[in-house]
Design an enzyme around this catalytic site. Structure first.
Site, PDB file in Angstrom:
ATOM      1  N   ASP A  37      56.634  50.215  58.682  1.00  0.00           N
ATOM      2  CA  ASP A  37      55.391  50.931  58.361  1.00  0.00           C
ATOM      3  C   ASP A  37      54.585  51.436  59.563  1.00  0.00           C
ATOM      4  O   ASP A  37      54.368  50.675  60.510  1.00  0.00           O
ATOM      5  CB  ASP A  37      54.406  50.019  57.617  1.00  0.00           C
ATOM      6  CG  ASP A  37      54.982  49.302  56.429  1.00  0.00           C
ATOM      7  OD1 ASP A  37      56.189  49.423  56.180  1.00  0.00           O
ATOM      8  OD2 ASP A  37      54.209  48.608  55.742  1.00  0.00           O
ATOM      9  N   GLU A  78      51.939  48.270  47.632  1.00  0.00           N
ATOM     10  CA  GLU A  78      51.752  48.093  49.068  1.00  0.00           C
ATOM     11  C   GLU A  78      51.025  49.303  49.656  1.00  0.00           C
ATOM     12  O   GLU A  78      50.993  50.387  49.062  1.00  0.00           O
ATOM     13  CB  GLU A  78      53.116  47.944  49.770  1.00  0.00           C
ATOM     14  CG  GLU A  78      53.837  46.642  49.434  1.00  0.00           C
ATOM     15  CD  GLU A  78      54.943  46.301  50.421  1.00  0.00           C
ATOM     16  OE1 GLU A  78      55.804  47.158  50.663  1.00  0.00           O
ATOM     17  OE2 GLU A  78      54.934  45.167  50.955  1.00  0.00           O
ATOM     18  N   TRP A 103      63.851  50.708  52.686  1.00  0.00           N
ATOM     19  CA  TRP A 103      64.403  49.352  52.811  1.00  0.00           C
ATOM     20  C   TRP A 103      65.846  49.302  52.318  1.00  0.00           C
ATOM     21  O   TRP A 103      66.240  50.042  51.419  1.00  0.00           O
ATOM     22  CB  TRP A 103      63.544  48.358  52.017  1.00  0.00           C
ATOM     23  CG  TRP A 103      62.194  48.165  52.634  1.00  0.00           C
ATOM     24  CD1 TRP A 103      60.996  48.637  52.176  1.00  0.00           C
ATOM     25  CD2 TRP A 103      61.906  47.458  53.849  1.00  0.00           C
ATOM     26  NE1 TRP A 103      59.978  48.273  53.032  1.00  0.00           N
ATOM     27  CE2 TRP A 103      60.508  47.546  54.064  1.00  0.00           C
ATOM     28  CE3 TRP A 103      62.690  46.757  54.781  1.00  0.00           C
ATOM     29  CZ2 TRP A 103      59.882  46.953  55.170  1.00  0.00           C
ATOM     30  CZ3 TRP A 103      62.056  46.174  55.877  1.00  0.00           C
ATOM     31  CH2 TRP A 103      60.669  46.279  56.061  1.00  0.00           C
TER      32      TRP A 103
END
Ligand SMILES: *[C@@H]1O[C@H](CO)[C@@H](O)[C@H](O)[C@H]1NC(C)=O
Ligand SMILES: *[C@@H]1O[C@H](CO)[C@@H](O)[C@H](O)[C@H]1NC(C)=O
Ligand SMILES: *[C@@H]1O[C@H](CO)[C@@H](O)[C@H](O)[C@H]1NC(C)=O
Ligand SMILES: *[C@@H]1O[C@H](CO)[C@@H](O)[C@H](O)[C@H]1NC(C)=O
Ligand SMILES: *[C@@H]1O[C@H](CO)[C@@H](O)[C@H](O)[C@H]1NC(C)=O
Ligand SMILES: *[C@@H]1O[C@H](CO)[C@@H](O)[C@H](O)[C@H]1NC(C)=O
Length: 470
Positions: free
Chosen positions: A41, A218, A302
């Site tokens: 991130d 998130e 991911w």
């Protein structure tokens, strides 16, 4: 002890830099990437003393896994030429011992305040980790001191997943959004407020999944653009549906209205994916000195095991993009600064064109009523970007398993695409930026562009702005 740990970490970092060689074949020429190791991130995106600061989730020791997150750091004056900085934060306190997780920056009184999540694992316990919110400060923009009375927001065993603070100030009050999971089942964005940046009250729930829109949210962000409020976040756990939600995790937004007096967000749109490619996650935005709202995202996903890891790095960032609302849609436009790093237009091409150094911009102008295909190929990979005029759909197919991403889009007039290629990435901006695709690809050899159609293709080289990896 802490000092000793930091010295040891710095020494290890030095060793890993000197031993860890980064190869150039997939390393971006003008997108941001870490000097070595693993990056995820973006964090703390901010303007401080007229320079652009970008932090990122960083494992300096290996490119193969996240390890224990540090905050990597870089500075730029133009969003493209980046200078790597010393690691800004190490996992060296009890509350961040297994990860200095994501967060944001607030600039005030010539001080940079970093709000972040400390992660601590408790192996074998239930829950097996707790997130806590913490603060660090810097006056020089290079060295950061964690606040002595951290954490500023405690974690709890009943709410272990509460993270990624984004903080802003509005009329003398500070606000923070946090991503959350209620009972591992319902993703939420919680709003907090504070008068002093230290003591925070939980004031409302800005968004909550009904179970179908993910178990965890998130990297929330909340801001006003062109008179509307945008809640931007990255949900986990949405099932694929038609052309939508095919990545492991999503990033998208809800447009609405917000009342600061009641802390109520009233959506006027559904949840919409911000990008339609394979690799786009964990956005951060800033307002820059020109009043532009600019977004950057992790240009990866991911669990992909991309081959760049064996070249000594994992993760790049997208081109920073200006966000606007046009005809009710959130659109993304590459920041204008990109014009300054372009080479001359190569030609209006008809045959095959080999990109210089695997990097460049391709502009497509074609009949909006006809099918069209553009090919971006190398000896080991073929990416096809196509427009299906009958059904009003754009498809990007990078080949292999799960190669296809597709979404609805019709040009307003002529078909108008801007495509940015950079060693191992493709970003497609359709029309005014109302639809984008960001996908990685891994061409071993030279990259050749050609079309299946009758478009005017303009190709420009783009110069290298990233420090050459070593
Ligand atoms: C601004 O920063 C200076 C120096 O760090 C400090 O002395 C002063 O109290 C700060 N002012 C406010 C309003 O926070
Ligand atoms: C956090 O919890 C600790 C102990 O559980 C307590 O001493 C501290 O006051 C709490 N801090 C906040 C900000 O609630
Ligand atoms: C979440 O779990 C708690 C504790 O088990 C329970 O009391 C609560 O009703 C649950 N909330 C929802 C929305 O399921
Ligand atoms: C914040 O308040 C909401 C309800 O307004 C509640 O559901 C949530 O659990 C609270 N969050 C925390 C961390 O206490
Ligand atoms: C959840 O919300 C979505 C989108 O608004 C809706 O389509 C779906 O039917 C809802 N599901 C449930 C279980 O309420
Ligand atoms: C362009 O490249 C493609 C793929 O390598 C090849 O099939 C085609 O024959 C080439 N066309 C021309 C005009 O060279």
């Amino acid at each position: 002890m802490v000092g000793l740990l930091k010295v040891t970490a710095a020494l290890l970092l030095f060793v890993s830099y000197t031993n860890g060689k980064v190869l150039d074949r997939y390393y971006p020429r003008y997108h941001f990437a870490p000097p070595y190791g693993w990056m995820n991130d973006p964090n703390g995106f901010s303007i401080f003393n007229n320079e652009i600061h970008l932090f990122y989730q960083y494992n300096p020791y290996t490119s193969y896994d996240t390890g224990i997150a540090h905050w990597g750091h870089a500075i730029s004056k133009d969003y493209f030429h980046w200078q790597h900085q010393p690691i800004a934060m190490y996992p060296d306190e009890w509350y961040d011992a297994t990860g200095v997780f994501s967060g944001s920056a607030l600039i005030e009184n010539e001080t940079m305040y970093l709000f972040f999540t400390g992660n601590v694992k408790y192996p074998g316990e239930t829950p097996d980790h707790i997130n806590r919110q913490a603060l660090a400060m810097s006056t020089d923009g290079v060295t950061f001191t964690k606040y002595v009375n951290n954490p500023i927001i405690n974690g709890s065993t009943s709410m272990p997943d509460l993270r990624d603070p984004k903080v802003w100030e509005h009329e003398g009050t500070y606000y923070m959004v946090l991503g959350n999971s209620l009972n591992d089942t319902y993703g939420r964005v919680l709003l907090y407020s504070s008068n002093d940046k230290i003591s925070w009250d939980n004031v409302s729930v800005l968004a909550e999944s009904n179970g179908t829109l993910g178990y965890m949210y998130e990297c929330p962000d909340f801001f006003e653009v062109d008179g509307k409020y945008v809640l931007l976040f990255s949900p986990q756990g949405i099932e694929p549906s038609g052309d939508k939600y095919h990545n492991l995790y999503q990033t998208g937004y809800i447009i609405g209205d917000f009342d600061y007096s009641t802390h109520t967000f009233t959506p006027t749109s559904e949840f919409v994916e911000l990008d339609h490619g394979h690799d786009f996650y964990a956005t951060q935005t800033i307002i820059d000195n020109f009043g532009r709202r600019i977004v950057i995202a992790w240009f990866d996903m991911w669990e992909q095991n991309y081959p760049e890891a064996s070249d000594g790095f994992t993760g790049i960032m997208t081109i920073p993009r200006e966000l606007r609302i046009l005809n009710g849609n959130l659109v993304q436009i590459p920041v204008g600064e990109i014009s300054d790093i372009k080479g001359k237009q190569v030609s209006a091409i008809n045959g095959n064109y080999t990109l210089r150094y695997k990097a460049g911009e391709v502009n497509v102008l074609a009949d909006g009523c006809q099918d069209f295909e553009l090919y971006i190929v190398s000896d080991n990979v073929k990416v096809t970007i196509s427009y299906d005029a009958a059904n009003g759909k754009v498809t990007l197919d990078r080949g292999g398993t799960d190669g296809v991403r597709r979404t609805d889009w019709r040009p307003a007039g002529q078909l108008n695409w801007r495509i940015f290629v950079d060693a191992s990435s493709i970003e497609l901006f359709c029309g005014e930026g109302e639809v984008t695709f960001s996908s990685r690809f891994f061409p071993k050899g030279a990259v050749v562009i050609y079309q299946g159609g009758e478009a005017v293709l303009e190709v420009r080289n783009i110069v290298r702005t990233m420090p050459r990896p070593t």
